[in-house]
Design a protein around this motif. Sequence first.
Motif, PDB file in Angstrom:
ATOM      1  N   THR A 115       0.831  -1.200   0.000  1.00  0.00           N
ATOM      2  CA  THR A 115       0.000   0.000   0.000  1.00  0.00           C
ATOM      3  C   THR A 115       0.867   1.251   0.000  1.00  0.00           C
ATOM      4  N   TRP A 116       0.290   2.322  -0.527  1.00  0.00           N
ATOM      5  CA  TRP A 116       0.897   3.649  -0.495  1.00  0.00           C
ATOM      6  C   TRP A 116       0.010   4.514   0.387  1.00  0.00           C
ATOM      7  N   THR A 117       0.507   5.707   0.709  1.00  0.00           N
ATOM      8  CA  THR A 117      -0.219   6.600   1.608  1.00  0.00           C
ATOM      9  C   THR A 117      -0.352   7.976   0.970  1.00  0.00           C
ATOM     10  N   VAL A 118      -1.532   8.558   1.119  1.00  0.00           N
ATOM     11  CA  VAL A 118      -1.727   9.969   0.804  1.00  0.00           C
ATOM     12  C   VAL A 118      -2.021  10.656   2.129  1.00  0.00           C
ATOM     13  N   SER A 119      -1.293  11.724   2.384  1.00  0.00           N
ATOM     14  CA  SER A 119      -1.443  12.483   3.617  1.00  0.00           C
ATOM     15  C   SER A 119      -1.990  13.868   3.265  1.00  0.00           C
ATOM     16  N   TYR A 120      -3.118  14.214   3.875  1.00  0.00           N
ATOM     17  CA  TYR A 120      -3.782  15.476   3.578  1.00  0.00           C
ATOM     18  C   TYR A 120      -3.459  16.510   4.650  1.00  0.00           C
ATOM     19  N   LYS A 121      -3.690  17.773   4.305  1.00  0.00           N
ATOM     20  CA  LYS A 121      -3.558  18.835   5.292  1.00  0.00           C
ATOM     21  C   LYS A 121      -4.476  18.522   6.455  1.00  0.00           C
ATOM     22  N   GLY A 122      -4.033  18.810   7.663  1.00  0.00           N
ATOM     23  CA  GLY A 122      -4.816  18.507   8.846  1.00  0.00           C
ATOM     24  C   GLY A 122      -4.475  17.144   9.433  1.00  0.00           C
ATOM     25  N   GLY A 123      -3.604  16.387   8.751  1.00  0.00           N
ATOM     26  CA  GLY A 123      -3.135  15.126   9.307  1.00  0.00           C
ATOM     27  C   GLY A 123      -3.885  13.866   8.893  1.00  0.00           C
ATOM     28  N   ARG A 124      -4.990  14.010   8.152  1.00  0.00           N
ATOM     29  CA  ARG A 124      -5.731  12.817   7.715  1.00  0.00           C
ATOM     30  C   ARG A 124      -4.908  12.050   6.686  1.00  0.00           C
ATOM     31  N   LYS A 125      -4.898  10.714   6.823  1.00  0.00           N
ATOM     32  CA  LYS A 125      -4.155   9.857   5.908  1.00  0.00           C
ATOM     33  C   LYS A 125      -5.074   8.780   5.361  1.00  0.00           C
ATOM     34  N   GLU A 126      -4.807   8.406   4.129  1.00  0.00           N
ATOM     35  CA  GLU A 126      -5.515   7.285   3.507  1.00  0.00           C
ATOM     36  C   GLU A 126      -4.475   6.380   2.875  1.00  0.00           C
ATOM     37  N   HIS A 127      -4.770   5.092   2.880  1.00  0.00           N
ATOM     38  CA  HIS A 127      -3.900   4.121   2.234  1.00  0.00           C
ATOM     39  C   HIS A 127      -4.597   3.622   0.975  1.00  0.00           C
ATOM     40  N   PHE A 128      -3.819   3.358  -0.070  1.00  0.00           N
ATOM     41  CA  PHE A 128      -4.375   2.830  -1.305  1.00  0.00           C
ATOM     42  C   PHE A 128      -3.427   1.784  -1.873  1.00  0.00           C
ATOM     43  N   TYR A 129      -3.991   0.861  -2.652  1.00  0.00           N
ATOM     44  CA  TYR A 129      -3.206  -0.225  -3.218  1.00  0.00           C
ATOM     45  C   TYR A 129      -2.110   0.342  -4.118  1.00  0.00           C
ATOM     46  N   ASN A 130      -0.943  -0.232  -4.017  1.00  0.00           N
ATOM     47  CA  ASN A 130       0.230   0.206  -4.766  1.00  0.00           C
ATOM     48  C   ASN A 130      -0.077   0.253  -6.274  1.00  0.00           C
ATOM     49  N   PRO A 131      -0.033   1.438  -6.890  1.00  0.00           N
ATOM     50  CA  PRO A 131      -0.353   1.543  -8.322  1.00  0.00           C
ATOM     51  C   PRO A 131       0.678   0.856  -9.217  1.00  0.00           C
ATOM     52  N   VAL A 132       1.913   0.713  -8.745  1.00  0.00           N
ATOM     53  CA  VAL A 132       2.927  -0.016  -9.514  1.00  0.00           C
ATOM     54  C   VAL A 132       2.509  -1.480  -9.615  1.00  0.00           C
ATOM     55  N   MET A 133       2.062  -2.048  -8.499  1.00  0.00           N
ATOM     56  CA  MET A 133       1.600  -3.440  -8.506  1.00  0.00           C
ATOM     57  C   MET A 133       0.346  -3.595  -9.366  1.00  0.00           C
ATOM     58  N   GLN A 134      -0.530  -2.579  -9.323  1.00  0.00           N
ATOM     59  CA  GLN A 134      -1.720  -2.615 -10.178  1.00  0.00           C
ATOM     60  C   GLN A 134      -1.307  -2.724 -11.642  1.00  0.00           C
TER      61      GLN A 134
END
Length: 161
Positions: free
Chosen positions: A76-95
Amino acid sequence: MDPQTIGSIGENRTVGKLKQISSDELYGIPLKNVYLPVGDGRTSEVDVLFVTQKGLFVIESKNYSGWIFGSENNKTWTVSYKGGRKEHFYNPVMQNKSHIKYLEKFLGKNIPIFSLIVFSDRCELMKVDITTSSIKVIHRKDLIKRSQRYARSTLMFSISS
């Protein structure tokens, strides 16, 4: 807006960018949401497939804002937004590796296939570790330049019957 709509907007913008390419070095047709057979009646969806005289560009489009962190080999990879919220998403390289595997199974291995992971210009690629030279992780604004660079470095191919 729901994630599917946001993703579709990003795919449309990626297709729009590819349609701007008008060069003898690289001419192609972008196809959105291409379903590949994987067996047992199942399919795998390629966000954008750019069919050119130089080969096939398999494009995984990510329409995120925020900071992007990931490695070629992390699940998984991570996107970190302003304010500290984070989301994980499936590795696009593996996709994309999966998409390419199914394309090669379906079409054979005599057609050059290029892997591009295209992120929104609204995000920042903070720490993205890619070691395989044939895999490129870029911003959408760099898509034309990167595609044309591939075209200059690749011989044209032909499919013999």
